[in-house]
Design an enzyme around this catalytic site. Structure first.
Site, PDB file in Angstrom:
ATOM      1  N   ARG A  50     -20.141 -24.592  57.203  1.00 43.77           N
ATOM      2  CA  ARG A  50     -19.040 -24.791  57.184  1.00 43.77           C
ATOM      3  C   ARG A  50     -17.928 -23.928  57.540  1.00 43.77           C
ATOM      4  NH1 ARG A  50     -22.674 -24.324  53.412  1.00 43.77           N
ATOM      5  NH2 ARG A  50     -23.463 -26.227  52.874  1.00 43.77           N
TER       6      ARG A  50
ATOM      7  N   ARG B  13     -27.147 -23.911  66.739  1.00 51.19           N
ATOM      8  CA  ARG B  13     -27.917 -25.154  66.133  1.00 51.19           C
ATOM      9  C   ARG B  13     -27.845 -26.265  66.560  1.00 51.19           C
ATOM     10  NH1 ARG B  13     -33.366 -22.326  63.578  1.00 51.19           N
ATOM     11  NH2 ARG B  13     -31.065 -20.918  63.297  1.00 51.19           N
TER      12      ARG B  13
ATOM     13  N   ARG C 172     -23.458 -11.552  59.693  1.00 52.52           N
ATOM     14  CA  ARG C 172     -24.984 -10.904  59.030  1.00 52.52           C
ATOM     15  C   ARG C 172     -24.753  -9.530  59.783  1.00 52.52           C
ATOM     16  NH1 ARG C 172     -23.478 -12.152  54.749  1.00 52.52           N
ATOM     17  NH2 ARG C 172     -25.318 -13.099  53.286  1.00 52.52           N
TER      18      ARG C 172
ATOM     19  N   GLU D 192     -25.743  -1.897  55.894  1.00 56.64           N
ATOM     20  CA  GLU D 192     -24.385  -1.442  54.838  1.00 56.64           C
ATOM     21  C   GLU D 192     -25.403  -1.569  53.599  1.00 56.64           C
ATOM     22  OE1 GLU D 192     -23.150  -5.873  55.627  1.00 56.64           O
ATOM     23  OE2 GLU D 192     -23.222  -6.175  53.904  1.00 56.64           O
TER      24      GLU D 192
ATOM     25  N   HIS E   1     -17.311  -5.577  54.094  1.00 51.67           N
ATOM     26  CA  HIS E   1     -18.511  -6.730  53.697  1.00 51.67           C
ATOM     27  C   HIS E   1     -17.655  -7.546  52.102  1.00 51.67           C
ATOM     28  CE1 HIS E   1     -22.264  -9.435  53.375  1.00 51.67           C
ATOM     29  NE2 HIS E   1     -21.149 -10.099  52.817  1.00 51.67           N
TER      30      HIS E   1
HETATM   31  C1  8YV Z   1     -21.599 -12.179  49.618  1.00 51.36           C
HETATM   32  C2  8YV Z   1     -21.560 -13.393  51.359  1.00 51.36           C
HETATM   33  O1  8YV Z   1     -20.059 -11.434  48.854  1.00 51.36           O
HETATM   34  O2  8YV Z   1     -22.408 -15.301  50.713  1.00 51.36           O
HETATM   35  C3  8YV Z   1     -22.444 -14.053  51.598  1.00 51.36           C
HETATM   36  O3  8YV Z   1     -23.364 -15.021  52.193  1.00 51.36           O
HETATM   37  O4  8YV Z   1     -21.774 -12.842  52.818  1.00 51.36           O
HETATM   38  C4  8YV Z   1     -20.266 -12.666  50.500  1.00 51.36           C
HETATM   39  O5  8YV Z   1     -19.980 -13.619  50.128  1.00 51.36           O
HETATM   40  C5  8YV Z   1     -21.884 -10.887  49.642  1.00 51.36           C
HETATM   41  O6  8YV Z   1     -23.207 -11.610  50.139  1.00 51.36           O
HETATM   42  C6  8YV Z   1     -22.198 -10.017  48.529  1.00 51.36           C
HETATM   43  O7  8YV Z   1     -23.712 -11.395  47.898  1.00 51.36           O
END
Ligand code: 8YV
Length: 329
Positions: free
Chosen positions: A157, A179, A240, A269, A287
């Site tokens: 998405r 993928r 990530r 992080e 992030h």
């Molecule tokens: C979050 C993110 O804010 O949704 C995800 O996978 O990376 C971010 O939107 C973060 O992971 C906090 O939980």
């Protein structure tokens, strides 16, 4: 009947807690202390439900200490912090928050791409530090966005949101690798062309990472991959940190292997690879891609919907799909 017991691992919005309190006996970490594994297990204890964030590791060690746990609602679309095999073996349901953060995250991906390619961070620092003394013909000259080739790695998405912005907003030619290939109709609507990984790396002027992190994608962008990219290319990571070999990236940025990188996520992080901190051609953000107030509120409400739905009807609204790792964010 007594209400099920819920731990909210990190601070969330009061209106969400209020909703949850109608259905659960809530222990909420409104002090927002980051709980280490021992503290998390201790506080979760014999509670049946957990509202976690991406920083909370839910693995066998934790599950073994918290055998009453039945559901973990992750306040994130990503779920790399959840050991799904261990959870499934113990019958613990995992949910995440897909959909509600797509456009906000794609907006940010594009902001980071533009900041990186057009040297926004460098320009801003230059002015603040009093270094802007004269104009020269190549002063702060960066890479164009419009009319260039956008590579998207991971066409879920969020990847589609970034691709749409590039194609429709900036006249970019979009190529992607994923993928799962989009349907011909979806490819035509963007438009975007499916290519192999080699072609993606070779042809992209700007490469945006929006794929899920897994054992299969760990350090996918390593020294070899970076060496295949154009010397003028930019790399943007809103997926990530573990997808990129940060040491190899530092080397590529230092040596001119690629022009610049925009990073919202990091392997360890909130620690950032020290080599990145000293490079001028890197834009670093903490992030924050999904961080609009409205979206974070939607994410928290969706996590609450999952918890409430599970205990009221036996069904969670947005469980982590199975097999989970085939689904990019
Ligand atoms: C979050 C993110 O804010 O949704 C995800 O996978 O990376 C971010 O939107 C973060 O992971 C906090 O939980």
């Amino acid at each position: 009947m007594p209400k099920p017991r819920l731990l909210i691992a990190r601070a969330v919005f009061p209106e969400v807690i209020q909703r949850l309190e109608a259905c659960f006996e809530v222990d909420s970490n409104q002090a927002d202390t980051v709980l280490d594994a021992t503290q998390l297990a201790g506080r979760l204890g014999d509670k049946q439900a957990l509202l976690s964030t991406a920083g909370d590791v839910i693995d066998e060690a934790l599950l073994a200490r918290c055998p009453s746990l039945r559901i973990c609602a992750n306040l994130a679309v990503g779920f790399g912090n959840l050991d799904l095999a261990a959870m499934s073996a113990r019958g613990v349901v995992a949910t995440h928050t897909p959909g509600v953060l797509t456009e906000t995250t794609a907006d940010f991906g594009f902001a980071l791409l533009m900041a990186t390619a057009r040297r926004l961070g460098e320009g801003e620092r230059c002015v603040r530090e009093g270094q802007w003394t004269k104009w020269s013909v190549d002063f702060m000259a960066g890479q164009d966005i419009h009319g260039s080739t956008l590579g998207v790695l991971g066409m879920g998405r969020i990847g589609q949101g970034v691709a749409r912005r590039g194609a429709h907003g900036f006249g970019m030619r979009v190529i992607y690798h994923s993928r799962t290939r989009l349907s011909p109709a979806d490819e035509a609507a963007l438009p975007a062309r499916f290519v192999g990984m080699d072609e993606l790396l070779r042809e992209a002027d700007h490469l945006v990472l929006t794929l899920a992190h897994s054992a299969a994608t760990h350090h996918l962008i390593d020294a070899r991959a970076l060496a295949r990219m154009k010397p003028g290319a930019t790399l943007v990571n809103i997926a990530r940190g573990g997808v990129v070999d940060e040491a190899a990236l530092v080397e590529a940025l230092r040596s001119g292997g690629i022009a610049a990188a925009g990073l919202d996520v990091f392997e360890h992080e909130p620690a950032v690879h020290p080599g990145l901190l000293s490079l001028p051609n890197v834009v670093l953000t903490p992030h924050m891609a999904s961080a609009s107030r409205a979206t974070r509120l939607r994410m928290a409400h969706l996590a609450a919907d999952n918890l409430i739905g599970f205990f009221e009807t036996g069904r969670a609204l947005t469980p982590v799909p199975a097999p989970a790792l085939s689904a990019p964010a």
